[in-house]
Design a protein around this motif. Structure first.
Motif, short mmCIF file in Angstrom:
data_model
loop_
_atom_site.label_atom_id
_atom_site.label_comp_id
_atom_site.label_asym_id
_atom_site.label_seq_id
_atom_site.Cartn_x
_atom_site.Cartn_y
_atom_site.Cartn_z
N ASP A 53 -51.24 23.66 32.32
CA ASP A 53 -51.29 23.50 30.87
C ASP A 53 -50.30 22.45 30.39
OD1 ASP A 53 -53.28 25.30 30.53
OD2 ASP A 53 -51.99 26.96 29.94
N LYS A 54 -49.13 22.43 31.04
CA LYS A 54 -48.07 21.56 30.58
C LYS A 54 -48.31 20.11 30.95
CE LYS A 54 -43.03 21.11 30.62
NZ LYS A 54 -41.77 21.69 31.11
N TYR A 55 -48.79 19.87 32.18
CA TYR A 55 -48.82 18.51 32.69
C TYR A 55 -50.21 17.88 32.74
CZ TYR A 55 -43.98 19.28 33.97
OH TYR A 55 -42.64 19.54 33.91
N CYS A 56 -51.25 18.61 33.09
CA CYS A 56 -52.57 18.00 33.24
C CYS A 56 -53.10 17.46 31.91
CB CYS A 56 -53.56 19.01 33.84
SG CYS A 56 -53.23 19.35 35.57
N TRP A 57 -52.90 18.21 30.85
CA TRP A 57 -53.31 17.74 29.53
C TRP A 57 -52.56 16.48 29.15
CZ3 TRP A 57 -50.50 17.17 24.98
CH2 TRP A 57 -51.25 16.93 23.83
N TRP A 58 -51.25 16.46 29.48
CA TRP A 58 -50.44 15.29 29.17
C TRP A 58 -50.92 14.08 29.95
CZ3 TRP A 58 -47.20 12.02 31.93
CH2 TRP A 58 -46.35 11.21 31.19
N PHE A 59 -51.22 14.26 31.27
CA PHE A 59 -51.73 13.16 32.08
C PHE A 59 -53.05 12.63 31.51
CE2 PHE A 59 -49.06 14.51 35.82
CZ PHE A 59 -48.44 13.29 35.99
N GLU A 60 -53.92 13.55 31.12
CA GLU A 60 -55.22 13.12 30.61
C GLU A 60 -55.06 12.26 29.35
OE1 GLU A 60 -59.30 15.44 29.99
OE2 GLU A 60 -57.83 15.85 28.42
N ARG A 61 -54.25 12.72 28.41
CA ARG A 61 -54.02 11.95 27.18
C ARG A 61 -53.40 10.59 27.48
NH1 ARG A 61 -53.82 14.49 22.14
NH2 ARG A 61 -53.50 12.35 21.40
N LEU A 62 -52.42 10.56 28.38
CA LEU A 62 -51.75 9.32 28.74
C LEU A 62 -52.72 8.34 29.39
CD1 LEU A 62 -49.18 7.59 29.09
CD2 LEU A 62 -48.83 8.77 31.29
N PHE A 63 -53.51 8.84 30.35
CA PHE A 63 -54.43 7.95 31.07
C PHE A 63 -55.55 7.45 30.18
CE2 PHE A 63 -53.33 9.91 35.47
CZ PHE A 63 -52.09 9.30 35.40
N LEU A 64 -56.01 8.28 29.25
CA LEU A 64 -57.01 7.82 28.29
C LEU A 64 -56.45 6.70 27.42
CD1 LEU A 64 -58.66 11.19 27.24
CD2 LEU A 64 -59.89 9.20 28.15
N TYR A 65 -55.19 6.83 27.04
CA TYR A 65 -54.54 5.77 26.26
C TYR A 65 -54.42 4.50 27.08
CZ TYR A 65 -50.88 3.10 23.95
OH TYR A 65 -50.16 2.09 23.36
N TRP A 66 -53.95 4.62 28.32
CA TRP A 66 -53.86 3.45 29.19
C TRP A 66 -55.22 2.81 29.39
CZ3 TRP A 66 -50.21 5.10 33.80
CH2 TRP A 66 -48.90 5.18 33.34
N CYS A 67 -56.21 3.66 29.64
CA CYS A 67 -57.57 3.17 29.90
C CYS A 67 -58.09 2.36 28.71
CB CYS A 67 -58.49 4.34 30.20
SG CYS A 67 -60.16 3.86 30.67
N SER A 68 -57.83 2.82 27.51
CA SER A 68 -58.35 2.14 26.32
C SER A 68 -57.73 0.77 26.12
CB SER A 68 -58.08 2.99 25.07
OG SER A 68 -56.71 3.00 24.73
#
Length: 231
Positions: A53-68
């Motif tokens: 809960d703490k880290y996977c959600w954070w990774f997903e949001r970060l990588f989506l931002y990087w991807c964009s």
């Protein structure tokens, strides 16, 4: 001199591609996080629930931002489709700077164009049809906080899916709120706030948006995935 040139070239390559390398290395975590989403948040079953809960959600949001922010449509779409599990049909164009929430709840139909800096909040699901044109800075929100709730919660009557029909055109800086269906071929004028369903082939605009006119129903154009490179 040649060594210095090679060193500078290597540094430039690292600066530009290091995010892509990190995303590739950690893509299994991101894919797992996306797979375990429900429509209104992250759902975990494993022993490592707290850590996930703490880290996977954070990774997903970060990588989506990087991807964009990657200046390549092909690379962006590769990550959107294969890592973040967005349901993309062929010839979809998503321009630079998109903010996507709950990618697993997002479906984008064939030939649709998503303008730059779009916000697609798919936590309660967004379904976009074929040959739809979302202009720059369009925001689609499927959840809203209840300002009357003492805990500022998002109650059941404050979230719901958004559906956009084929060949609809959403003007720049428009906002579409939860539980709204925009009919086939409808047009939303620039800067509008849509709070109610829009019938097919109608022009709506204003705050809140209201009917302003009609659109011909013989629309037959199809977008072929042509896009501005590096944007």
């Amino acid at each position: 001199m040649e060594n210095m040139t090679l060193l500078l070239f290597t540094i430039l390559i690292f600066i530009y591609f290091h995010r892509i390398l990190i995303m590739l290395c950690l893509s299994p975590i991101t894919a797992w996080a996306t797979k375990n989403h429900d429509t209104l948040g992250i759902k975990r079953k494993s022993i490592s629930k707290k850590l996930a809960d703490k880290y996977c959600w954070w990774f997903e949001r970060l990588f989506l931002y990087w991807c964009s922010n990657i200046h390549s449509h092909c690379i962006r779409n590769f990550f959107y489709k294969n890592v973040h599990r967005i349901n993309l049909d062929k010839n979809v164009v998503i321009y630079w700077g998109a903010e996507i929430r709950n990618p697993a709840g997002l479906h984008i139909g064939k030939g649709t164009i998503i303008g730059d800096k779009a916000i697609l909040d798919a936590r309660a699901k967004i379904e976009i049809g074929e040959n739809v044109n979302l202009s720059s800075n369009v925001s689609i929100w499927t959840l809203q906080h209840d300002y009357r709730d003492p805990d500022f919660k998002c109650n059941p009557n404050h979230y719901g899916p958004v559906k956009i029909g084929n060949r609809a055109w959403i003007g720049p800086n428009s906002i579409i709120l939860r539980n709204v269906t925009i009919g086939e071929g409808a047009v939303i004028a620039a800067g509008s706030v849509v709070t109610h369903d829009v019938p097919p082939f109608e022009l709506w605009g204003g705050i809140p948006a209201r009917s302003l006119g009609k659109r011909p129903q013989n629309m037959r154009y199809e977008f072929k995935g042509i896009h501005c490179h590096f944007l």
